[in-house]
Write an enzyme that holds these catalytic residues in place. Structure first.
Site, PDB file in Angstrom:
ATOM      1  N   GLU A   1       0.835  -1.201   0.000  1.00 29.83           N
ATOM      2  CA  GLU A   1       0.000   0.000   0.000  1.00 29.83           C
ATOM      3  C   GLU A   1       0.874   1.257   0.000  1.00 29.83           C
ATOM      4  O   GLU A   1       1.703   1.440   0.895  1.00 29.83           O
ATOM      5  CB  GLU A   1      -0.920  -0.003   1.218  1.00 29.83           C
ATOM      6  CG  GLU A   1      -1.895  -1.174   1.209  1.00 29.83           C
ATOM      7  CD  GLU A   1      -2.486  -1.446   2.588  1.00 29.83           C
ATOM      8  OE1 GLU A   1      -2.345  -0.587   3.483  1.00 29.83           O
ATOM      9  OE2 GLU A   1      -3.077  -2.530   2.771  1.00 29.83           O
TER      10      GLU A   1
ATOM     11  N   HIS B   1      -1.624   2.448  15.847  1.00 28.51           N
ATOM     12  CA  HIS B   1      -0.347   2.755  15.205  1.00 28.51           C
ATOM     13  C   HIS B   1       0.818   2.529  16.162  1.00 28.51           C
ATOM     14  O   HIS B   1       1.887   3.109  15.984  1.00 28.51           O
ATOM     15  CB  HIS B   1      -0.336   4.206  14.690  1.00 28.51           C
ATOM     16  CG  HIS B   1      -1.326   4.464  13.613  1.00 28.51           C
ATOM     17  ND1 HIS B   1      -2.650   4.754  13.867  1.00 28.51           N
ATOM     18  CD2 HIS B   1      -1.204   4.442  12.260  1.00 28.51           C
ATOM     19  CE1 HIS B   1      -3.289   4.919  12.736  1.00 28.51           C
ATOM     20  NE2 HIS B   1      -2.444   4.732  11.743  1.00 28.51           N
TER      21      HIS B   1
ATOM     22  N   GLU C   1      -4.565  -6.489   3.011  1.00 28.54           N
ATOM     23  CA  GLU C   1      -3.323  -7.134   3.452  1.00 28.54           C
ATOM     24  C   GLU C   1      -3.241  -8.603   3.046  1.00 28.54           C
ATOM     25  O   GLU C   1      -2.160  -9.099   2.702  1.00 28.54           O
ATOM     26  CB  GLU C   1      -3.172  -6.982   4.964  1.00 28.54           C
ATOM     27  CG  GLU C   1      -2.780  -5.582   5.413  1.00 28.54           C
ATOM     28  CD  GLU C   1      -3.922  -4.571   5.361  1.00 28.54           C
ATOM     29  OE1 GLU C   1      -3.659  -3.361   5.417  1.00 28.54           O
ATOM     30  OE2 GLU C   1      -5.100  -5.010   5.249  1.00 28.54           O
TER      31      GLU C   1
ATOM     32  N   PHE D   1       1.352  -0.808   8.321  1.00 28.40           N
ATOM     33  CA  PHE D   1       1.541  -0.760   9.771  1.00 28.40           C
ATOM     34  C   PHE D   1       1.320  -2.165  10.318  1.00 28.40           C
ATOM     35  O   PHE D   1       0.386  -2.863   9.894  1.00 28.40           O
ATOM     36  CB  PHE D   1       0.549   0.198  10.445  1.00 28.40           C
ATOM     37  CG  PHE D   1       0.807   1.649  10.189  1.00 28.40           C
ATOM     38  CD1 PHE D   1       1.632   2.385  11.029  1.00 28.40           C
ATOM     39  CD2 PHE D   1       0.224   2.290   9.113  1.00 28.40           C
ATOM     40  CE1 PHE D   1       1.865   3.731  10.800  1.00 28.40           C
ATOM     41  CE2 PHE D   1       0.457   3.632   8.870  1.00 28.40           C
ATOM     42  CZ  PHE D   1       1.280   4.365   9.716  1.00 28.40           C
TER      43      PHE D   1
ATOM     44  N   ILE E   1      -1.799  -5.899  10.099  1.00 26.97           N
ATOM     45  CA  ILE E   1      -1.311  -7.125   9.468  1.00 26.97           C
ATOM     46  C   ILE E   1      -2.275  -8.291   9.633  1.00 26.97           C
ATOM     47  O   ILE E   1      -2.184  -9.302   8.940  1.00 26.97           O
ATOM     48  CB  ILE E   1       0.078  -7.507  10.036  1.00 26.97           C
ATOM     49  CG1 ILE E   1       0.807  -8.463   9.084  1.00 26.97           C
ATOM     50  CG2 ILE E   1      -0.047  -8.111  11.437  1.00 26.97           C
ATOM     51  CD1 ILE E   1       2.250  -8.709   9.452  1.00 26.97           C
TER      52      ILE E   1
END
Length: 792
Positions: free
Chosen positions: A479, A592, A522, A545, A549
């Site tokens: 991405e 994050h 993902e 990030f 995942i």
């Protein structure tokens, strides 16, 4: 719109919806036979360049499976006749394979009852569609990504009855997995049958990656050349410009998101992938109307662009063969992917481990039995005089004997050796922990003086550039990793190159064929990487990030990491997954700032790397790019541009072996074992401990988490007799718990104090900086642990 089965095709009973859209009849397969002839709606395979094969069906008198195209040496591609009809010899060939498939099922059921095998799942009711697919395509030329019900397909491609029984027994000689997988989990490098898992729909994304790799090699054939210096030495690359990839799936699995992600990528990229849905109406006990809105998957996918579509009676061998041939012609002509929806029946239960009488009525089961493709074809051969009753009996008895002999051979075959269990968890050919991956940084030339120090972000980017120049099989995607998908914008803009700009400039230098953006999905990123990697490429993908995942975890755990082991070395997946990870961002908050590396170190077959400084990041990434194992490369976001750990560019061949820790600060009183962003924090604590308390603290940076350097840990603990394991993840069930447990288990007699852990609170990371600082381990926490441990 209700539909019925007629003349081998699913036809609309209310076609007025499409009266002004004749193209929809062709596109969807909702058209009568006369319109097929007039419009060429289901074009024959011969319409495309290179789609013809030799019709080598056996004569009716032949009984042997070996003459039916059931071995790699003589498997053949049938030409689709202009009328859609198969010749008598071809029909006999179909019947021979279909009958063999059913008899193998029946023999396995008997063996299961005798406890000589341990699981059984059948293809009964799917045989006509599967044999048609196998006969319309080219084993060892085209590629196949099947699912676990595809027995007849694999027979048609060249696998043998004995191959299948060997897997059912779990024998050492099982060619698909060496006794490691359940029956019907197909794999053959020679036939281009990619190893199958038990997961549903994951294979669809592999097929997309397989097709992308074939297209890449066709465009850049020089990239297929072997190189003795890295993983390429162990991958034999085969490709053809007009190859097709077939992937199969049950209709229940079309509910999975990865199915839709695969359709989206195949459509966008116009890939030569045939998606074959084998619809028997049930996902174990769940009927199709509960899985699929409206009960018909064809209606849901009908608006994907670039597709050839056909919805057919999958119990009709001629309709099935015609549809697959037309789909292959569409793909070989470069027009895009194909979607075939074949309506089959499930003659037996989902598997021998369950009984469909618990949830299907007698009337429904009897109706399916009336559509049994094997019995229908048998009656046709007799009714039309293609085979006499005596010839039919001779043919069937011959196959019965072969199946019985194959089963007996398999049951008596040697079992796998216990000592062989670890083989193929990792590469047997290229060991990234070896001294071959230990090189020194280049010294600066005297004339240039000291080199400028670079950040971790700089040296990761430099390594990617070096290796992409060296290795044309490396592609980078994920991405936002491209400079700009719309290349014309690069005339006036700088380009993005990732949210942290670690891939900046790569697309500009290497082109959009090698550096490109993926969909925001993902599982799509990693699933396609599996397909690329089994073809011998080196996909380097970025998950934007670590916190996101998790949709890819299934692909990582059940596909990428286990491909080599489950195929007994037949297929390998040397992909690299780059992942920004961790907190200390000031405002990163829940989504994050996550850690969670222990979930990935728990996966056999996956190398997990976590550098703490620029030089290590460069050397370890180069090792990851040259080795032959899948690697998760964790990059702490806080360290990307920190003053700590900057280093000069070490040159294009600098490597660090996996499993080799670094002693970042020697000491004699206390050992801190850590990694990632805790390394600079441990060093700060160690400096204060010496300055304020006279305590000499040794700091070990593990650098790689799987494998890890136990020897370095043990040597240090034996010296200091006191140890702290520090990690950023939550304290309970974190990565450090395994290290602490092993120290207590194996080094207990060397300890003068309990093993101590310093880690994050068992909480999520908060947005407010005051809360974040309290949640994550700080230098002060480490200092207090050092003081307490020294005074114990």
């Amino acid at each position: 719109m209700p539909s019925k089965i007629a003349t081998g095709h699913i036809r609309a009973t209310t076609p007025e919806v499409f009266h002004n859209r004749p193209d929809c009849y062709n596109r969807l397969g909702y058209f009568p036979p006369e319109q097929q002839r007039e419009s060429g709606g289901m074009a024959m395979a011969k319409a495309a360049s290179g789609s013809k094969g030799n019709s080598t069906a056996a004569s009716p008198a032949s009984t042997s499976l070996e003459t039916s195209g059931s071995s790699a040496s003589n498997a053949s591609v049938m030409e689709a006749p202009a009328t859609g009809a198969l010749s008598p010899a071809q029909l006999v060939d179909f019947y021979r394979l279909m009958y063999a498939s059913r008899k193998i099922d029946d023999r396995e059921i008997m063996l299961k009852r005798q406890q000589k095998i341990f699981f059984q799942v059948s293809a009964a009711g799917h045989e006509a569609l599967q044999v048609a697919a196998g006969k319309a395509l080219r084993p060892g030329y085209d590629w196949f990504v099947p699912y676990y019900r595809d027995r007849a397909l694999c027979l048609a491609l060249g696998m043998t009855a004995e191959d299948m029984f060997l897997q059912a027994v779990g024998a050492a000689a099982d060619p698909s997995s060496g006794g490691r997988q359940m029956p019907n989990h197909w794999s053959s490098a020679d036939l281009n049958i990619v190893s199958t898992s038990s997961s549903t729909a994951t294979q669809a994304l592999h097929a997309v990656g397989v097709a992308e790799a074939g297209r890449y090699f066709s465009k850049f054939p020089e990239s297929a050349v072997k190189d003795e210096g890295d993983y390429r030495a162990f991958h034999d690359v085969r490709f053809h410009g007009d190859e097709v990839v077939l992937t199969t799936i049950g209709e229940g699995s079309t509910s999975q998101g990865e199915f839709w992600e695969a359709l989206s990528s195949a459509s966008n990229l116009k890939l030569p992938v045939i998606f074959l849905v084998e619809d028997n109406g049930y996902a174990i006990s769940v009927p199709v109307e509960a899985n699929t809105p409206g009960g018909n998957i064809s209606r849901l996918v009908a608006n994907f662009p670039n597709f050839f579509f056909a919805e057919i009676d999958g119990t009709d061998p001629e309709a099935s063969f015609e549809a697959v041939s037309a789909a292959a012609a569409h793909c070989r002509a470069g027009k895009g992917p194909a979607f075939i929806h074949g309506h089959c029946v499930r003659i037996y239960s989902h598997s021998f481990s369950e009984d469909d009488k618990y949830y299907r009525s007698r009337a429904e089961r009897e109706a399916d039995a009336m559509r049994d493709p094997l019995h229908k074809l048998q009656m046709r051969l007799l009714r039309e005089g293609i085979l006499s009753p005596a010839e039919m009996e001779t043919l069937e008895q011959g196959i019965d004997g072969e199946v019985a002999t194959a089963a007996a051979n398999a049951v008596s075959a040697p079992l796998p050796a216990i000592a062989g269990i670890p083989k193929h968890i990792y590469s047997e050919d290229l060991d990234p922990t070896s001294a071959a991956f230990a090189t020194e940084p280049e010294a600066a030339a005297p004339s240039t003086g000291k080199r400028a120090e670079k950040t971790m972000a700089d040296l990761i980017n430099a390594c990617l550039r070096d290796e992409m120049r060296r290795d044309p099989r490396i592609i980078v995607y994920g991405e936002d990793v491209a400079d700009a998908t719309r290349e014309e914008a690069l005339k006036e803009v700088k380009g993005k190159g990732g949210v942290f700009q670690l891939t900046a400039g790569l697309q500009t230098e290497f082109g959009s064929a090698r550096v490109f953006n993926s969909p925001l999905a993902e599982a799509n990123i990693v699933g396609r990487a599996v397909g690329y990697a089994v073809r011998g490429m080196k996909p380097v993908v970025e998950i934007q990030f670590f916190d996101y995942i998790w949709p890819a975890f299934h692909q990582i755990r059940n596909e990428l990491s286990v491909m080599r082991w489950r195929s007994n070395g037949g297929f390998r997946t040397p992909a690299v997954i780059r992942v920004p990870i961790g907190g200390y961002l000031t405002g990163g908050s829940i989504y994050h700032s996550q850690s969670g590396e222990s979930l990935f170190t728990h996966i056999p077959g996956l190398r997990v790397v976590f550098p703490s400084n620029a030089l290590d990041a460069n050397g370890l990434l180069r090792t990851a790019l040259r080795c032959d194992d899948p690697v998760m490369f964790l990059e702490h976001k806080r360290l990307y541009r920190e003053p700590y750990g900057r280093a000069a560019y070490p040159g294009p061949d600098y490597m660090i072996p996996f499993g080799k820790a670094a002693i970042t600060r020697p000491g004699t009183d206390v050992t801190i074992v850590t990694y990632g962003a805790l390394v600079p924090r441990a060093l700060q604590a160690a400096q204060r401990a010496e300055r304020e308390h006279g305590i000499q603290t040794e700091v070990i940076d593990l650098r790689t988490l799987s494998p890890y350097d136990w020897e370095a840990i043990a040597t240090s603990v034996k010296k200091t007799s006191r140890v702290i394991v520090a990690y950023e993840d939550t304290r309970s069930w974190g990565y450090g718990a395994e290290i602490a447990a092993r120290i207590a288990d194996e080094l207990f007699e060397d300890l003068d104090a309990p093993v101590k852990r310093v880690a994050a609170m068992d909480s999520f990371v908060a947005y407010q900086p005051v809360l974040e600082d309290a949640i994550l381990p700080q230098p002060e926490d480490l200092l207090q642990a050092v003081i307490a441990l020294k005074s114990f």
